[in-house]
Design a protein around this motif. Structure first.
Motif, PDB file in Angstrom:
ATOM      1  N   GLU A   1       0.833  -1.206   0.000  1.00  0.00           N
ATOM      2  CA  GLU A   1       0.000   0.000   0.000  1.00  0.00           C
ATOM      3  C   GLU A   1       0.868   1.257   0.000  1.00  0.00           C
ATOM      4  OE1 GLU A   1      -2.437  -0.666   3.444  1.00  0.00           O
ATOM      5  OE2 GLU A   1      -3.931  -1.794   2.307  1.00  0.00           O
ATOM      6  N   ASP A   2       1.958   1.247   0.748  1.00  0.00           N
ATOM      7  CA  ASP A   2       2.878   2.390   0.788  1.00  0.00           C
ATOM      8  C   ASP A   2       3.504   2.632  -0.586  1.00  0.00           C
ATOM      9  OD1 ASP A   2       2.342   2.768   3.477  1.00  0.00           O
ATOM     10  OD2 ASP A   2       4.184   1.774   4.155  1.00  0.00           O
ATOM     11  N   ILE A   3       3.918   1.559  -1.250  1.00  0.00           N
ATOM     12  CA  ILE A   3       4.520   1.680  -2.580  1.00  0.00           C
ATOM     13  C   ILE A   3       3.506   2.263  -3.558  1.00  0.00           C
ATOM     14  CG2 ILE A   3       5.425   0.372  -4.555  1.00  0.00           C
ATOM     15  CD1 ILE A   3       6.741  -1.527  -2.472  1.00  0.00           C
ATOM     16  N   VAL A   4       2.289   1.741  -3.544  1.00  0.00           N
ATOM     17  CA  VAL A   4       1.240   2.234  -4.443  1.00  0.00           C
ATOM     18  C   VAL A   4       0.967   3.710  -4.167  1.00  0.00           C
ATOM     19  CG1 VAL A   4      -1.211   2.044  -5.031  1.00  0.00           C
ATOM     20  CG2 VAL A   4       0.181  -0.021  -4.814  1.00  0.00           C
ATOM     21  N   HIS A   5       0.881   4.070  -2.911  1.00  0.00           N
ATOM     22  CA  HIS A   5       0.630   5.466  -2.534  1.00  0.00           C
ATOM     23  C   HIS A   5       1.726   6.383  -3.086  1.00  0.00           C
ATOM     24  CE1 HIS A   5      -0.625   8.897  -0.127  1.00  0.00           C
ATOM     25  NE2 HIS A   5       0.636   9.033   0.246  1.00  0.00           N
TER      26      HIS A   5
END
Length: 63
Positions: free
Chosen positions: A14-18
């Motif tokens: 989720e952090d990478i996508v964000h």
């Protein structure tokens, strides 16, 4: 990464996508983050498959 918990792997994904959605990564970082994401996705998929198999086995034993 193998000892990482499922929830932790999902959070990292989720952090990478964000970061990607918000243009927070330069071109060099994108490549590294995509490789990491690929490993995290595999880890999550493997965990889900293993858990699914364990659940099916338990249900079969209880029939």
């Amino acid at each position: 990464m193998k000892t990482m918990k499922y929830e932790e792997a999902v959070k990292k994904l989720e952090d990478i996508v964000h970061k990607m959605e918000n243009d927070e990564l330069d071109i060099d970082q994108i490549s590294d983050h995509l490789k990491t994401a690929q490993q995290l996705i595999k880890l999550c998929k493997d965990r889900l498959t293993k858990t699914d198999e364990e659940i099916k086995k338990i249900l079969e034993e209880n029939k």
